[in-house]
Every structure is written in C-alpha cells, then in structure tokens.
Enzyme design. Structure first.
Site, short mmCIF file in Angstrom:
data_model
loop_
_atom_site.label_atom_id
_atom_site.label_comp_id
_atom_site.label_asym_id
_atom_site.label_seq_id
_atom_site.Cartn_x
_atom_site.Cartn_y
_atom_site.Cartn_z
CG HIS A 186 -2.14 0.92 1.12
ND1 HIS A 186 -2.19 1.74 0.14
CD2 HIS A 186 -3.08 1.25 2.27
CE1 HIS A 186 -3.23 2.51 0.45
NE2 HIS A 186 -3.79 2.16 1.63
CG HIS A 225 -3.68 0.17 -9.56
ND1 HIS A 225 -5.03 0.26 -9.22
CD2 HIS A 225 -3.05 0.98 -8.47
CE1 HIS A 225 -5.10 1.23 -8.31
NE2 HIS A 225 -3.93 1.55 -7.75
CG ASP A 233 0.15 6.42 -19.23
OD1 ASP A 233 1.20 6.85 -19.80
OD2 ASP A 233 -0.74 6.49 -19.95
#
Length: 481
Positions: free
Chosen positions: A297, A336, A392
């Site tokens: 995290h 992600h 990105d």
C-alpha cells in the site's frame, strides 16, 4: 424469459434457485447491488457426513477473500472506474482539480461534499493552519524514539498519542453517540478534530523527519500554505526570511491532492473498520496509518525505489527480469488492483516531475525505470500473468512519484509518510460520512468459513503425539550472550 421491450421496465431483482432444496429466491437489486444477507435465507439440511461447522442450516455465507466484490458502505465521496481510467472526487475529475484547485481546497470538497466559497475557504484554511501547533509534550514524545526509528512508526504512534489529549473527542468518555447525533454541537466537536488531524499531520510528520536528522523541531510558521508550512518545518535551519522553493511547494501540493483519497483502499477500510467501534478519530487514523505502512500500500513507492537502486543501471535490467521469473527477486510497482488502463493521475504526475526535475536535475534512476518498464511490457511472462505495467501506471503511485520525492531530498523511508499526510483527508472524509450515515453506525464484523478441526477432547500432556512440520511448530531462535 425474453428481454423487456418498449416501455417495459426490467425486473430489478435476481432469481436464485437453490438446487439443494429446489426453492427459488428473489433478491432485490438496488444500485446494481444485492444484499449479502439475503443469502442467509437460503437454508438447507446438512448433508450426510457434512461438517457441522459449515452451519448449513443457518443459511449461505458469501465468500470474498480480499473484498474483491463486496460493497460495505454507500458512499458519495470518490468514484473510480479502473477500466476507463476515471478518478473523480465528489464528481469532479481529478485532472480538473489538479489543474485548478489546491490540496486544502480539495480536502474541503472531500469532507463536506462541495467546493468552498471564498469566505468558507478562508475559515477552513485558517482553522486547519491554526491547529497545526502541537502540545509541548509532543517534542518529548517524538524524541523518545530511537534515532533510526522508521518515520511511519513515529507518525502512527503520534496520531494515537494525540487522542490522549482531547477527552472531549472520545466517545468512550463522552458517550457513544458523540459523533453520530448530527446536531450542531456534535458537528462542531467533529469539525474541531478534523482541523486538528489535518493541521497536525504535517507537524507530526516534520517532527518524525527531524528526529531522524538530529535537528531541533520547528514551530509551524504563519503566512505560508499547507504544503509550504510543511516544507518550512522540515527544512528550516535558522535562515533569515527562509521560504520553501515555490516550484517544490506547488509540486508537493499537487501530489498531496492526488493522494488525498482513493475510495475504499486498505487504509481507508481500516479506518472505517476501526471507526465502526465508535472509537475516537485519532485512534482510527492511527490504525489507517499502520495499514498504509505496508509495502503493498503506502510503502509501495519506497519499495519501488529500493528495487531500482538494487538494479542500478539500465543494462542490469535483463538479469533482474530473469531473477523475477525465477522468483529470486520481487517486481514492485507494476500492475494495480483497480486500474486496468491508464491511471488518470499519471499525466499530472509526469508534468509535475518535469517541473521538479528542472529545479533538481533528473534522477539517474529514471533511465533504469524506463528500461524496466519497456522490458516488462514486452515480456510474455509478465503480460500473461497481468503483471506487465499499464501504459502509464508506474508514473503515479510508485516510480515517478518516488523519484520526485527523491529529487526533492526526502529519505526513502519517508516516502510512506508523504502518502499518509494527505491521505488523512480521505480517511476523515470516509469516517465522517460513516458517522453521519442514515441508520447509524453498525460495527463491522465479517464472517469466516471455518475449516479447522471439529470438536476434539483434551489430551493430557504425557499422552500426546507431537505434531511436526515447518508451519506446525515454533521456530527455534538463537540468543546472544
């Protein structure tokens, strides 16, 4: 059943047939969601030989390891569409806020639901900055840590420590409905703690930094912005008329704005889980800070930069990639949980990085990062496992923000602190929303699927057969003199 046509409205419900019993259950769909508790009605008789711990007669449980598809609260704060690369605070695209707003103005938006008027913002800014000062005892508290203590350990402890000073903000002392009444007096007490936590976050973080540097603490200045005051407290060494570099001040403000909230991430969920017991907000924020500390995290950008340092030069990337494939090394900062395309914050961070590097010079690790990005994008091993970076993403929470912080002179282990300080805003927005939600606060108590031993009788120690195995016995530890 055919699809509805014309003016017909589709039935907003889900029909579930329990093949164990033949019963059909209709579950209402609201906002494209169903209540997990509806499955508790789906009861059946225990099958022959089935474990009693399955509690089949008490209804179905919904298994969702890691909260992959479980909604725990109705929220009006942050919306993310990971497939489309969308991030909005209270409906405002993050790109617009980063271009036109400031961290403190966006904090008002996240917590209260609307952008402030000029007069509202003046009061808000004044209160937050006014509450940046800490009790004199805070110096002794921070100095009690070892010189090499991780600054996140100091900050996490300091948030909890703050709560001991404000008895009026403790529901354990003032009554459990202290923050849930929603009347003017209750809201005023809530707002004061919000001012305190946002205001003192920078001060406590700066103190954690200066403990590591062996420097005296600096009183929060007047007349500077939120991030300007933060940089002043960290960097001021007695210079006359010292002010932080405006480019770096603005860059940090943009990064703070981008990191202010990210929906129900691990730390925000921790704050809500803790807050659901109606503990004081300082303890809830301390719990969130502890959650953010982890390398999956808030510790991600620290882990990423350490990885790049270990790789060194771009020519070392192929060997590192092969080591990752053999599971000898860990690849940090790629992929992600939410974003499956471009992270909308990445374009803003690129622009910010360009401005910072004009002042500080470009970090030599940037070339290594780019080589690693390119290599992973082309390697089928990472692509097939969905470990390849999105076009990105690595520019945002991980590599590039870490390189910006490094260029600005922050130590590596301070990176999670730079994540925690702005995220206090998001934590408080979600905490406040939960305190004031319709129907009150219900303590969060998830279920489990018990797969351990069934009932067994106690055996005297002399009659036991030892259980061996790496995970079944305590590890022996060598002790020095």
């Amino acid at each position: 059943m055919g699809r509805p046509t014309g003016a017909e409205k589709p039935d907003q419900s889900l029909s579930v047939c329990d093949n164990r019993t033949g019963k059909v259950y209709n579950i209402l769909i609201v906002d494209n969601s169903i209540q997990a508790t509806a499955f508790k009605a789906m009861k059946a008789d225990k099958m022959p030989g089935e474990r009693e711990e399955n509690e089949t007669e008490k209804g179905l449980r919904v298994a969702d390891r890691g909260f992959l598809n479980t909604a725990v609260i109705r929220s009006e704060i942050t919306y993310i569409d990971g497939e489309a690369g969308v991030l909005r605070y209270r409906g405002y695209p993050i790109e617009q806020l980063a271009l036109h707003s400031s961290h403190l103005e966006t904090a008002y938006l996240l917590i209260y639901g609307a952008l402030p008027t000029k007069s509202q913002y003046k009061v808000w800014e004044k209160e937050v900055l006014h509450h940046s000062a800490t009790h004199a005892d805070a110096e002794q508290f921070c100095r009690s840590f070892r010189y090499d203590a991780h600054p996140m350990a100091i900050l996490t402890s300091a948030f909890a420590y703050l709560g001991s000073y404000y008895a009026e903000a403790n529901p354990s002392l003032q009554g459990q409905n202290l923050f849930t009444k929603g009347d003017p007096a209750s809201l005023a007490i809530m707002d004061k703690q919000i001012y305190r936590l946002i205001g003192k976050a920078t001060t406590l973080a700066a103190m954690a930094y200066r403990v590591r540097q062996g420097r005296d603490f600096v009183t929060p200045p007047t007349g500077l912005s939120y991030t300007g005051s933060f940089l002043y407290q960290m960097d001021h060494l007695g210079e006359e008329n010292y002010v932080p570099n405006p480019v770096l001040e603005k860059a940090l403000d943009v990064l703070f704005l981008l990191h202010a909230d990210h929906e129900l991430n691990a730390s925000a969920t921790t704050v809500l889980q803790t807050g659901s017991s109606l503990v004081d907000p300082f303890s809830a924020v301390a719990a969130g800070c502890a959650s953010l500390y982890g390398p999956l995290h808030g510790g991600a950008n620290e882990a990423v930069i350490r990885m790049l340092i270990s790789i060194g030069k771009p020519e070392n990337v192929p060997a590192f990639i092969e080591a990752v494939k053999k599971r000898e090394k860990v690849l940090s900062g790629f992929g992600h949980r939410v974003y499956k395309t471009s992270d909308p914050r990445s374009f803003i961070v690129r622009k910010t990085a360009d401005e910072v590097f004009k002042i500080t010079g470009k970090d030599e690790l940037l070339e290594t990062a780019m080589a690693l990005h390119e290599a992973a994008m082309k390697d089928e091993y990472f692509v097939s496992r969905k470990l390849a970076p999105n076009v990105d993403f690595w520019y945002t929470d991980g590599i590039l923000s870490g390189l910006i912080y490094r260029a600005m002179g922050f130590p590596l282990d301070f990176f999670p602190v730079l994540f925690a300080v702005p995220r206090v805003v998001g934590w408080l927005a979600h905490w406040r929303q939960m305190m004031l939600q319709e129907g009150g606060v219900k303590i969060w108590r998830p279920r489990q699927i018990f797969v351990g031993a069934s009932k067994r009788d106690y055996v005297p120690i002399d009659e036991r057969v030892g259980v061996e195995g790496l995970k079944k016995t305590p590890s022996p530890i060598s002790h020095s003199g």
